[in-house]
Design a protein around this motif. Structure first.
Motif, PDB file in Angstrom:
ATOM      1  N   THR A 116      -4.827  -4.451  -0.226  1.00  0.00           N
ATOM      2  CA  THR A 116      -6.094  -4.986   0.279  1.00  0.00           C
ATOM      3  C   THR A 116      -5.857  -5.957   1.430  1.00  0.00           C
ATOM      4  O   THR A 116      -4.760  -6.473   1.620  1.00  0.00           O
TER       5      THR A 116
ATOM      6  N   ALA B 165      -8.328   3.507  -1.599  1.00  0.00           N
ATOM      7  CA  ALA B 165      -8.058   2.684  -2.771  1.00  0.00           C
ATOM      8  C   ALA B 165      -7.783   3.535  -3.998  1.00  0.00           C
ATOM      9  O   ALA B 165      -7.002   3.151  -4.867  1.00  0.00           O
TER      10      ALA B 165
ATOM     11  N   THR C  58      -3.187  -0.772  -8.293  1.00  0.00           N
ATOM     12  CA  THR C  58      -4.530  -0.995  -7.752  1.00  0.00           C
ATOM     13  C   THR C  58      -5.566  -0.799  -8.844  1.00  0.00           C
ATOM     14  O   THR C  58      -5.588   0.240  -9.506  1.00  0.00           O
TER      15      THR C  58
ATOM     16  N   ASP D 268       2.608   1.627  -3.475  1.00  0.00           N
ATOM     17  CA  ASP D 268       1.672   1.960  -4.543  1.00  0.00           C
ATOM     18  C   ASP D 268       1.254   3.425  -4.469  1.00  0.00           C
ATOM     19  O   ASP D 268       1.194   4.126  -5.480  1.00  0.00           O
TER      20      ASP D 268
ATOM     21  N   GLY E 114      -5.590  -5.016  -5.460  1.00  0.00           N
ATOM     22  CA  GLY E 114      -4.316  -4.320  -5.348  1.00  0.00           C
ATOM     23  C   GLY E 114      -3.490  -4.833  -4.187  1.00  0.00           C
ATOM     24  O   GLY E 114      -3.957  -5.642  -3.380  1.00  0.00           O
TER      25      GLY E 114
ATOM     26  N   TYR F 122       0.830  -1.203   0.000  1.00  0.00           N
ATOM     27  CA  TYR F 122       0.000   0.000   0.000  1.00  0.00           C
ATOM     28  C   TYR F 122       0.871   1.261   0.000  1.00  0.00           C
ATOM     29  O   TYR F 122       0.622   2.209  -0.752  1.00  0.00           O
TER      30      TYR F 122
END
Length: 507
Positions: free
Chosen positions: A357, A308, A330, A184, A354, A181
């Motif tokens: 999650t 997200a 994602t 990204d 992605g 996360y």
């Protein structure tokens, strides 16, 4: 990103040793000091019997000690299990006792009595005041921990969320999902994460609090933690500390814009502002644009790591209701009732895939299997994607009320009300609230208006105060139904759309 968060924080403890990691009130804690304090605390946790995989509960308001505990649990290989400090005994014990079976529970002074009571229901659980960690503030660690023994797939935290079932579920995030996360988000908008200063006032027990905290510490930024939101104070902090990043529900930005000091405030440092939980109105967007600040609509939930997707720069101006098209890794899509992907501009359920999650719901394989299908998280929200891939969130299938940035499950409130003697039917919907954006409105069949005080007392015993309805209506006729037999909430929302203007608050 292929490393654990521990490796990331170890890097910043050296690379930015003297830079403030945390600012809470007037207190500043550097990266080197935070790391040493957390490591010494982790060694103590191990000495107290906390082992890898054990759940460590925390029920406390935002504080420096809360953050130190979160880092210490991570270094000890334990799984942090926070619960909302506003929970009642019934709510807290359901998670900490019935679901997580925690090994240790930490609390602040205000929650001491309740947490002690919760601890009495778990064999072998240890109960500690967060103030215990203060004695390790200036203690150098002995170096007995070995972070190499903590694999990338180790569970990191269980964040509670309320869904349509009326009972909270525990969303499990691992080092892998959190690291993915972080990476990204950075790739999607790298300029937002270059030595950022983030103003954080969301409760740390939520994804909006914990995930954002971990994210910005992983970027080597400075987190300015607030115990709660105060519009005037938030404006002062932005101006005085040159805050670069802030996020929250629209009501927070509306309240700041309504402050007398907003007009003359120098907000030029704000580079990255995200708004979620409700749509950004055109008037709110323009008020902040006049200050040189662009508000970007986001979409997310705890199951997808929090955020997200967020709107692009251009669409934030031309289509402020849209939420972007995902991120580098994602993906955002829409499926129909059969689970097939929809064509552009076709409403359906939002699904997310992605690196950030969730791994699963804690100890709930059936709910996990129903939510994660072929790697896609089924959010339970209604939306559509246009030809450019930009998402518009249309409605909450899960029937969530967002009050002051906190999620309230209508089903949970309905469950508690239905347990009161005499209630035949109940529906809970969102009513407008000037202070919190939304607040619960309960429509009850089977009671008289004179029963409301006792019903409120019942609600207050089993629900956190922010979940207790501020509006309550007793009706003599049964609630309207859809052809399927379900209560027609669309009809009730239409009927009570001006409840805040026509009804009197009951508390």
């Amino acid at each position: 990103m292929s490393g654990t968060l521990i490796e990331t924080f170890n890097w910043w403890a050296v690379e930015r040793a003297e830079q403030p990691a945390l600012v809470i009130g007037e207190e500043r804690v550097s990266y080197a000091r935070l790391h040493a304090w957390a490591e010494s605390s982790a060694e103590w946790l191990r000495a107290e019997g906390v082992q890898s995989g054990d759940r460590v509960g925390v029920m406390a308001a935002n504080s420096l000690q809360w953050i130190v505990l979160s880092q210490a649990a991570m270094l000890a290989g334990a799984i942090l299990a926070p619960v909302n400090p506003r929970f009642t005994f019934s709510e807290a014990s359901y998670l900490l006792v019935d679901r997580y079976r925690v090994k240790a529970i930490f609390h602040d002074d205000e929650r001491a009595e309740m947490v002690a009571k919760v601890g009495d229901h778990i064999d072998g659980a240890r109960v500690f005041n967060l103030a215990e960690l203060d004695r390790f503030r200036d203690v150098e660690p002995r170096g007995t921990l070995n972070p190499e023994t903590i694999p990338l797939d180790t569970d990191l935290v269980i964040i509670p969320t309320s869904g349509s079932t009326g009972r909270p579920k525990g969303v499990v995030l691992s080092h892998r999902s959190m690291s993915g996360y972080v990476a990204d988000s950075c790739l999607a908008r790298p300029g937002a994460f270059s030595e950022p200063k983030v103003l954080l006032f969301a409760p740390l027990c939520t994804s909006a609090g914990y995930v954002v905290l971990m994210q910005y510490l992983a970027y080597g930024g400075t987190v300015f933690l607030e115990p709660a939101f105060d519009a005037e104070r938030a404006l002062r902090r932005i101006v005085e500390q040159r805050i670069t990043t802030m996020m929250g529900t629209p009501i927070f930005f509306e309240r700041m814009a309504a402050c007398a000091s907003f007009q003359d405030a120098d907000l030029s440092s704000l580079f990255y502002c995200l708004v979620g939980g409700a749509r950004v109105s055109r008037s709110l967007l323009e008020a902040w644009l006049d200050k040189g600040v662009l508000l970007r609509q986001l979409y997310g939930q705890t199951e997808v790591g929090g955020q997200a997707t967020f709107n692009t720069d251009q669409a934030s101006i031309t289509d402020p209701e849209k939420c972007g098209r995902g991120s580098v890794y994602t993906r955002v899509a829409i499926i129909d009732e059969q689970g097939d992907f929809c064509s552009p501009d076709t409403p359906g359920q939002i699904v997310i895939k992605g690196p950030g999650t969730m791994e699963r719901y804690w100890d709930d394989p059936e709910a996990t299997a129903a939510t994660i299908v072929d790697g896609w998280v089924r959010t339970g929200d209604l939306g559509m994607v246009d030809e450019q891939g930009l998402l518009t969130m249309l409605d909450r299938i899960k029937d969530i009320i967002i009050s002051g940035g906190l999620n309230i499950s209508a089903a949970e409130v309905e469950r508690v009300i239905s347990e009161y003697p005499g209630v035949q039917e109940v529906a809970v919907i969102a009513a407008h609230d000037d202070n919190f954006g939304e607040t619960p409105l309960a429509i009850v069949h089977g009671l008289q208006p004179g029963d409301i005080p006792d019903l409120l007392h019942h609600c207050g015993t089993h629900l956190s105060s922010y979940k207790v309805p501020r509006y309550m209506v007793c009706i003599s006729d049964p609630l309207p139904r859809l052809a399927s037999g379900k209560i027609s909430k669309p009809l009730l929302r239409q009927e009570y759309r001006e409840a805040h203007l026509k009804l009197t608050k009951i508390r």
